[in-house]
Design a protein around this motif. Structure first.
Motif, PDB file in Angstrom:
ATOM      1  N   ARG A 127      -2.328   6.423  -4.546  1.00 36.62           N
ATOM      2  CA  ARG A 127      -3.587   6.771  -3.879  1.00 36.62           C
ATOM      3  C   ARG A 127      -3.486   6.573  -2.369  1.00 36.62           C
ATOM      4  N   TRP A 128      -2.693   5.616  -1.935  1.00 34.24           N
ATOM      5  CA  TRP A 128      -2.470   5.454  -0.505  1.00 34.24           C
ATOM      6  C   TRP A 128      -1.553   6.541   0.028  1.00 34.24           C
ATOM      7  N   GLN A 129      -0.665   7.027  -0.803  1.00 31.22           N
ATOM      8  CA  GLN A 129       0.240   8.091  -0.369  1.00 31.22           C
ATOM      9  C   GLN A 129      -0.475   9.422  -0.217  1.00 31.22           C
ATOM     10  N   ALA A 162      -7.183   6.512  -1.083  1.00 29.42           N
ATOM     11  CA  ALA A 162      -7.400   5.153  -1.588  1.00 29.42           C
ATOM     12  C   ALA A 162      -8.728   4.561  -1.124  1.00 29.42           C
ATOM     13  N   VAL A 163      -9.124   4.855   0.119  1.00 32.15           N
ATOM     14  CA  VAL A 163     -10.347   4.257   0.661  1.00 32.15           C
ATOM     15  C   VAL A 163     -11.581   4.777  -0.071  1.00 32.15           C
ATOM     16  N   THR A 166      -5.092   2.663   8.110  1.00 33.13           N
ATOM     17  CA  THR A 166      -5.000   1.279   7.636  1.00 33.13           C
ATOM     18  C   THR A 166      -3.558   0.891   7.352  1.00 33.13           C
ATOM     19  N   VAL A 167      -2.836   1.763   6.684  1.00 38.21           N
ATOM     20  CA  VAL A 167      -1.435   1.472   6.357  1.00 38.21           C
ATOM     21  C   VAL A 167      -0.592   1.381   7.630  1.00 38.21           C
ATOM     22  N   LYS A 196       0.833  -1.211   0.000  1.00 35.45           N
ATOM     23  CA  LYS A 196       0.000   0.000   0.000  1.00 35.45           C
ATOM     24  C   LYS A 196       0.862   1.253   0.000  1.00 35.45           C
ATOM     25  N   THR A 255      -7.499   5.928   5.531  1.00 33.43           N
ATOM     26  CA  THR A 255      -6.488   5.464   4.584  1.00 33.43           C
ATOM     27  C   THR A 255      -5.131   5.341   5.252  1.00 33.43           C
ATOM     28  N   TYR A 256      -4.684   6.415   5.902  1.00 37.11           N
ATOM     29  CA  TYR A 256      -3.379   6.372   6.569  1.00 37.11           C
ATOM     30  C   TYR A 256      -3.390   5.424   7.761  1.00 37.11           C
TER      31      TYR A 256
END
Length: 403
Positions: free
Chosen positions: A265-267, A271-272, A305-306, A260, A302-303
């Motif tokens: 998109r996660w950065q 992304a979510v 989750t990572v 991820k 999003t952040y």
């Protein structure tokens, strides 16, 4: 040097004398058998299209794939509607019996056969949770997951109570089940139905022979040394399998988290948002719109989750932090089950996470369930409490088949 040797000696004694984490392994057993059973029941009207002999993934295509990858599937041993329905029914029944903890070792083997047979028949059916279930069905065979919260544990408690009174309760069901499964396994092997894939047939024979040896020792050997040796081997396999399950869970989360991080998109924290607006993953569009209405909330989820996935393997040695992240991951999977419509993927991951649950929490949970069960009108009184056996004590192994 003496201190190090003493520490190693204690560690070896603990691994060989005790099947660790009995409550965690019971939750894993219940979780995965329930996940597979619910999946089979939900797909019962669609079983022909998914796994049937005349489904879109045809018999010939399945044969070609299995010939190339040597995968195990009992569905390709015979062609016809009756054999397909039989395998599907056995998969569902073995899942139910494993959930209840009846003849756990034998049912874990049949559970493995059912999972591999259906999944390897149609490899394009699944949502990610099928991969976890595929692996865990193999690991469960090596665990002693029926020592608590199972019908086997209640049977063991009755047998220990009978021995304390000087009585002996014969085990007739175990030998009968062992004989039937042995005849079926011998027939399949003699006709060459399992040719090509070697691991699963070898595992089936090893478990069958091990159960027979366990019963013979329990019935005809008076000295304690052979029983202690067999218990030690079973405990080592159990503890090793739990270690593999824990490592597998850490690998899944670490891999997912680090992949991820590489995504743009996660950065940027969005992304979510996108899966919440895909028709395929939107069983409740209004709920998805509500969750994605706030840009700050999307960014935090999003952040978060990572961070949770990457950090979790590094928190295993800090109990408090690990428990916090464990609650966060289980909550996340529960949300995924509802919001994205992936219940079986989420159930499989929650069952995997159960290997890290604290024993004190599971004991409190079991106590609540016991008190709730005590209020039910049992036909023969309250069920007997069933706890884990102590080191060197394995009730069924001394008079019958092990759990």
């Amino acid at each position: 040097m003496n201190g190090a040797a003493l520490c190693v000696s204690r560690g070896v004694a603990r691994v060989t004398d005790t099947a660790l984490a009995p409550y965690q392994s019971a939750v894993i057993r219940i979780g995965f058998s329930a996940t597979w059973l619910l999946f089979l029941l939900r797909e019962l009207p669609h079983r022909q299209e998914l796994y049937g002999p005349d489904g879109p993934w045809s018999w010939n295509l399945a044969h070609q794939l299995v010939a190339d990858n040597n995968a195990f599937t009992a569905l390709l041993w015979f062609r016809g509607q009756f054999w397909f329905e039989t395998v599907y029914a056995l998969a569902a029944v073995s899942s139910l019996l494993l959930l209840l903890g009846w003849r756990t070792r034998a049912m874990s083997v049949l559970f493995l056969v059912g999972v591999l047979s259906l999944q390897n028949r149609s490899v394009f059916v699944g949502d990610g949770g099928d991969n976890v279930l595929h692996l865990m069905s193999i690991y469960l065979v090596f665990t002693r997951c029926g020592r608590v919260w199972s019908l086997d544990a209640r049977r063991a408690a009755r047998e220990r109570a009978a021995r304390a009174r000087g009585e002996r309760l014969p085990d007739r069901v175990g030998p009968a089940l062992w004989s039937v499964l042995g005849l079926a396994l011998a027939g399949i092997t003699a006709t060459g139905r399992s040719d090509g894939e070697w691991f699963v047939p070898m595992l089936l024979w090893a478990v069958w022979l091990g159960l027979g040896l366990y019963w013979l020792v329990g019935q005809h050997v008076e000295t304690a040394e052979p029983r202690v040796l067999l218990d030690a081997v079973a405990n080592i396999l159990h503890n090793g399998a739990l270690l593999v399950i824990a490592a597998e869970a850490c690998l899944i989360y670490a891999t997912a988290g680090w992949y991820k991080i590489q995504g743009s998109r996660w950065q940027d924290g969005t992304a979510v948002y996108y899966p919440l607006h895909l028709d395929y993953f939107s069983p409740w569009p209004a709920l998805g719109d509500l969750l994605s209405a706030s840009g700050v909330m999307v960014m935090l989820v999003t952040y978060g989750t990572v961070i949770v996935q990457v950090a979790f393997p590094f928190t295993l040695f800090n109990r408090r932090v690990k428990n916090v992240l464990l609650v966060a991951m289980m909550t996340e999977h529960a949300v995924i089950a509802v919001v994205l419509g992936l219940p079986f993927f989420s159930l499989a991951m929650i069952a995997t996470d159960a290997v890290f649950l604290p024993t004190s929490f599971l004991l409190r949970l079991g106590g609540l369930a016991a008190r709730a069960g005590a209020r039910l009108p049992w036909p023969q009184g309250r069920p007997e409490p069933a706890g884990p056996r102590g080191p060197g004590e394995d009730g069924p192994a001394r008079v019958g088949f092990p759990a």
